[in-house]
Design an enzyme around this catalytic site. Structure first.
Site, PDB file in Angstrom:
ATOM      1  N   SER A   3       0.902  -1.302  -0.017  1.00  0.00           N
ATOM      2  CA  SER A   3      -0.026  -0.061   0.121  1.00  0.00           C
ATOM      3  C   SER A   3       0.992   1.157   0.059  1.00  0.00           C
ATOM      4  O   SER A   3       0.207   2.414   0.020  1.00  0.00           O
ATOM      5  CB  SER A   3      -0.768   0.096   1.214  1.00  0.00           C
ATOM      6  OG  SER A   3      -0.249  -0.290   2.350  1.00  0.00           O
ATOM      7  N   ASN A  38      -2.168  -2.465  13.488  1.00  0.00           N
ATOM      8  CA  ASN A  38      -3.640  -2.251  13.401  1.00  0.00           C
ATOM      9  C   ASN A  38      -3.959  -0.991  14.065  1.00  0.00           C
ATOM     10  O   ASN A  38      -4.904  -0.218  13.661  1.00  0.00           O
ATOM     11  CB  ASN A  38      -4.325  -3.668  14.132  1.00  0.00           C
ATOM     12  CG  ASN A  38      -3.986  -4.801  13.295  1.00  0.00           C
ATOM     13  OD1 ASN A  38      -3.475  -4.848  12.192  1.00  0.00           O
ATOM     14  ND2 ASN A  38      -4.409  -5.768  13.815  1.00  0.00           N
ATOM     15  N   THR A  49     -40.387  25.059 -10.131  1.00  0.00           N
ATOM     16  CA  THR A  49     -40.718  23.765  -9.714  1.00  0.00           C
ATOM     17  C   THR A  49     -40.621  22.856 -11.041  1.00  0.00           C
ATOM     18  O   THR A  49     -41.423  23.592 -12.181  1.00  0.00           O
ATOM     19  CB  THR A  49     -42.079  23.537  -8.821  1.00  0.00           C
ATOM     20  OG1 THR A  49     -43.055  24.054  -9.579  1.00  0.00           O
ATOM     21  CG2 THR A  49     -41.878  24.349  -7.606  1.00  0.00           C
ATOM     22  N   HIS A  50     -40.384  21.721 -11.243  1.00  0.00           N
ATOM     23  CA  HIS A  50     -40.533  20.782 -12.307  1.00  0.00           C
ATOM     24  C   HIS A  50     -39.442  21.369 -13.500  1.00  0.00           C
ATOM     25  O   HIS A  50     -39.680  21.238 -14.420  1.00  0.00           O
ATOM     26  CB  HIS A  50     -41.914  20.465 -12.804  1.00  0.00           C
ATOM     27  CG  HIS A  50     -42.718  19.896 -11.706  1.00  0.00           C
ATOM     28  ND1 HIS A  50     -42.823  18.557 -11.442  1.00  0.00           N
ATOM     29  CD2 HIS A  50     -43.456  20.542 -10.688  1.00  0.00           C
ATOM     30  CE1 HIS A  50     -43.918  18.631 -10.453  1.00  0.00           C
ATOM     31  NE2 HIS A  50     -44.040  19.824 -10.086  1.00  0.00           N
ATOM     32  N   SER A  59     -15.125  26.741 -27.708  1.00  0.00           N
ATOM     33  CA  SER A  59     -14.796  25.763 -28.634  1.00  0.00           C
ATOM     34  C   SER A  59     -13.782  26.016 -29.749  1.00  0.00           C
ATOM     35  O   SER A  59     -13.491  26.957 -30.215  1.00  0.00           O
ATOM     36  CB  SER A  59     -16.111  25.874 -29.335  1.00  0.00           C
ATOM     37  OG  SER A  59     -16.189  24.834 -30.348  1.00  0.00           O
ATOM     38  N   LYS A 105     -18.748  30.151 -28.998  1.00  0.00           N
ATOM     39  CA  LYS A 105     -19.242  29.304 -27.698  1.00  0.00           C
ATOM     40  C   LYS A 105     -18.518  29.822 -26.383  1.00  0.00           C
ATOM     41  O   LYS A 105     -17.154  30.204 -26.422  1.00  0.00           O
ATOM     42  CB  LYS A 105     -18.648  27.792 -27.987  1.00  0.00           C
ATOM     43  CG  LYS A 105     -19.907  27.132 -28.865  1.00  0.00           C
ATOM     44  CD  LYS A 105     -20.892  26.529 -28.186  1.00  0.00           C
ATOM     45  CE  LYS A 105     -20.439  24.932 -27.894  1.00  0.00           C
ATOM     46  NZ  LYS A 105     -21.638  24.459 -27.421  1.00  0.00           N
ATOM     47  N   GLU A 153     -19.636  21.862 -15.166  1.00  0.00           N
ATOM     48  CA  GLU A 153     -19.921  20.455 -15.760  1.00  0.00           C
ATOM     49  C   GLU A 153     -18.891  19.496 -14.874  1.00  0.00           C
ATOM     50  O   GLU A 153     -19.381  18.217 -14.758  1.00  0.00           O
ATOM     51  CB  GLU A 153     -19.440  20.343 -17.165  1.00  0.00           C
ATOM     52  CG  GLU A 153     -20.662  21.155 -18.188  1.00  0.00           C
ATOM     53  CD  GLU A 153     -20.182  21.361 -19.545  1.00  0.00           C
ATOM     54  OE1 GLU A 153     -19.552  22.229 -20.047  1.00  0.00           O
ATOM     55  OE2 GLU A 153     -20.548  20.123 -20.251  1.00  0.00           O
ATOM     56  N   TYR A 169      -9.587  -6.476  12.686  1.00  0.00           N
ATOM     57  CA  TYR A 169      -9.043  -6.113  11.352  1.00  0.00           C
ATOM     58  C   TYR A 169      -8.898  -7.307  10.426  1.00  0.00           C
ATOM     59  O   TYR A 169      -8.648  -8.303  10.819  1.00  0.00           O
ATOM     60  CB  TYR A 169      -7.507  -5.759  11.934  1.00  0.00           C
ATOM     61  CG  TYR A 169      -6.586  -5.240  10.495  1.00  0.00           C
ATOM     62  CD1 TYR A 169      -6.863  -3.772  10.037  1.00  0.00           C
ATOM     63  CD2 TYR A 169      -5.932  -6.131  10.029  1.00  0.00           C
ATOM     64  CE1 TYR A 169      -6.240  -3.565   8.910  1.00  0.00           C
ATOM     65  CE2 TYR A 169      -5.163  -5.779   8.562  1.00  0.00           C
ATOM     66  CZ  TYR A 169      -5.454  -4.509   8.197  1.00  0.00           C
ATOM     67  OH  TYR A 169      -4.874  -3.974   6.989  1.00  0.00           O
ATOM     68  N   GLN A 227      -7.294  -2.103   4.104  1.00  0.00           N
ATOM     69  CA  GLN A 227      -6.359  -1.331   3.394  1.00  0.00           C
ATOM     70  C   GLN A 227      -6.755  -0.645   2.219  1.00  0.00           C
ATOM     71  O   GLN A 227      -6.514   0.457   1.883  1.00  0.00           O
ATOM     72  CB  GLN A 227      -5.339  -2.083   3.215  1.00  0.00           C
ATOM     73  CG  GLN A 227      -4.232  -1.462   2.246  1.00  0.00           C
ATOM     74  CD  GLN A 227      -2.980  -2.546   2.305  1.00  0.00           C
ATOM     75  OE1 GLN A 227      -2.124  -2.808   3.392  1.00  0.00           O
ATOM     76  NE2 GLN A 227      -2.638  -2.796   1.259  1.00  0.00           N
TER      77      GLN A 227
HETATM   78  N1  ARG Z   1      -1.120  -1.257   5.536  1.00  0.00           N
HETATM   79  C1  ARG Z   1      -2.148  -1.761   6.434  1.00  0.00           C
HETATM   80  C2  ARG Z   1      -3.554  -1.030   6.135  1.00  0.00           C
HETATM   81  O1  ARG Z   1      -3.304  -0.052   5.685  1.00  0.00           O
HETATM   82  C3  ARG Z   1      -1.599  -1.609   7.858  1.00  0.00           C
HETATM   83  C4  ARG Z   1      -2.169  -2.602   8.699  1.00  0.00           C
HETATM   84  C5  ARG Z   1      -1.553  -3.640   8.390  1.00  0.00           C
HETATM   85  N2  ARG Z   1      -1.910  -4.773   9.635  1.00  0.00           N
HETATM   86  C6  ARG Z   1      -2.197  -6.008   9.392  1.00  0.00           C
HETATM   87  N3  ARG Z   1      -2.083  -6.798  10.355  1.00  0.00           N
HETATM   88  N4  ARG Z   1      -1.650  -6.541   8.235  1.00  0.00           N
HETATM   89  O2  ARG Z   1      -4.541  -1.236   6.427  1.00  0.00           O
END
Ligand code: ARG
Length: 461
Positions: free
Chosen positions: A24, A111, A156-157, A278, A284, A291, A318, A323
């Protein structure tokens, strides 16, 4: 090679694909400052409670500060093999200070570490959103003040309904964005608890002081259940839902701006800074920024649905699924910040065409309700019957291809002989608007009262 962090149990390293799906660091490096803040607080608490020595704590804090500088000046080398921001920082700390680095993770798990990092980040983002909302509200208050008496059609509408003022319309958005602001404030209050010290899931046997780390990190208090602490992502879901609701408000406004800026409506003219031309049609002027605000709402709402879906099947506590919370929140945050900034710019400098608004306000028999109300008020006719009489007046005006105010007294008398000259006083859009003096109504005096209310209230916020 076996893993630096859990090599004791594992004989070989992960397959390349495993590394790719697991890592990550590509996105959670955004949490570096929060991670370092959390680790500094944790190490100070560990030293304070005698769990590690003061000497080791000094080394740890010094090393973490070095890492902060390295990340900020771009010299830090992130490694995918080290999975995430937490392990990247810890591994670098070991390089910098040696064995003392290994003591930082005492009484802690990734965690509770990731939970505290992410809460700190989301809390900061809530504050950024609050500031941006206040800026947008201020822009609307200014436009409302300028245009408290500028008549436009209310719809309205998307059919002409009754005349209102542009100031009143601006104040509708002040109400909407102020509710968003109050949702942000509520959400911060609810999430303002520190999960640090929940450890992996069960708490720890070390004599830690969770109140101390909570206070150092600016949380009101520690969370009360270690299981919930590591499995809760409500704060992320609340951020996404607040963001999705606010984005929805921005999108409705964007849609109005798109409609208003067409030559057919011509109510507003966007500045050159918020429109594009444009490449083929020289005449334009396109409302691209509006948008895109409308379109980006889909992204923000998508992230809310995405994370709700990730979380819905997870048993406590967890799971690695969690993640996936980060990219959703990071992208929604970046998108919402941009949308709020673009909209604040557009609202602040779009030109209002009072004349086109007023002309449109008078079309479509917009004062028909005023006519019916006059019949009730002056002649004492029950409203349902007055509605019927007025309907016949509208049909006659349609037949003669004129507005209601251009019917003659004889025309009107042919529909109901009690009608007098006085009725013409209520058929102008200006008088219609002026008469709507009920609390929260569109009368300019009432609109000015609401502007004063919000100015005072926001000055206190
Ligand atoms: N990269 C993990 C996350 O974002 C961190 C926690 C990882 N904990 C574990 N028990 N693998 O959630």
């Amino acid at each position: 090679a076996s893993n630096q962090m859990w090599g004791g149990r594992f004989a070989s390293g992960p397959a390349a694909i495993m590394e790719a799906i697991n890592a990550s660091i590509g996105f959670d490096r955004k949490l570096y400052a929060q991670d370092i803040r959390g680790s500094v607080a944790h190490s100070q608490m560990l030293a304070h409670t005698g769990i590690i020595s003061a000497e080791d704590q000094l080394k740890i804090e010094g090393g973490l500060n070095t890492i902060l500088r390295e990340i900020e000046d771009g010299s830090f080398e992130f490694s995918t093999r080290l999975e995430d921001i937490h392990m990247n920082i810890e591994a670098r700390l070991a390089e910098l200070i040696g064995p003392a680095a290994g003591r930082l993770h005492t009484a802690r798990s990734r965690n509770d570490q990731v939970a505290v990092d992410f809460r700190l980040w989301v809390k900061d983002e809530f504050h950024r959103v609050a500031a941006a909302l206040k800026g947008l509200i201020a822009a609307f208050l200014e436009r409302a003040e300028e245009h408290a008496g500028t008549v436009m059609p209310g719809f309205t509408h998307l059919q002409t309904a009754q005349p209102v003022t542009f100031g009143h319309h601006c104040m509708a958005y002040v109400e909407m964005f102020s509710r968003d602001l109050s949702r942000v404030t509520d959400a911060i209050e609810r999430m303002n608890e520190s999960p640090l010290g929940a450890a992996a899931l069960a708490g720890t046997g070390f004599p830690i002081d969770r109140h101390m780390t909570a206070e150092k990190l600016g949380f009101r208090e520690p969370t009360r259940n270690s299981l919930d602490s590591v499995s809760d992502r409500d704060y992320a879901l609340e951020f996404l839902s607040v963001a999705a609701i606010s984005a929805t408000h921005l999108s409705r406004l964007a849609e109005e701006i798109v409609i208003w800026s067409t030559p057919q409506f011509g109510f507003v003219r966007l500045s050159d800074s918020f429109s594009t031309g444009s490449s083929i049609m020289p005449q334009k002027k396109n409302p691209d920024a509006a948008e895109l605000v409308r379109a980006k709402t889909g992204r923000v709402t998508g992230h809310l649905v995405g994370l709700l879906t990730v979380m819905k099947g997870l048993p406590l506590t967890y799971s690695k699924d969690m993640q996936e919370d980060k990219e959703a929140v990071f992208d929604a945050a970046e998108t919402l910040d941009l949308m709020l900034a673009a909209m604040t710019g557009m609202v602040g400098d779009m030109q209002i065409n009072d004349h086109a608004m007023k002309r449109a306000a008078g079309s479509g028999y917009s004062t028909a309700t005023d006519l019916a109300d006059w019949l009730v008020r002056v002649l004492g006719i029950p409203f349902r019957e007055a509605h019927h009489v007025t309907g016949r007046a509208v049909a006659l005006a349609e037949e003669k291809k004129v507005g209601l105010e251009r019917l003659t007294l004889d025309d009107l008398k042919s529909i109901h002989d009690g009608i007098t000259d006085d009725i013409f006083s209520v058929l102008s859009v200006q008088n219609s608007v002026k008469s709507r003096t009920s609390f929260g109504g569109t009368a300019p005096a009432e609109v000015r009262k609401q502007i004063r209310y919000w100015k005072k209230r926001l000055a206190k916020a």
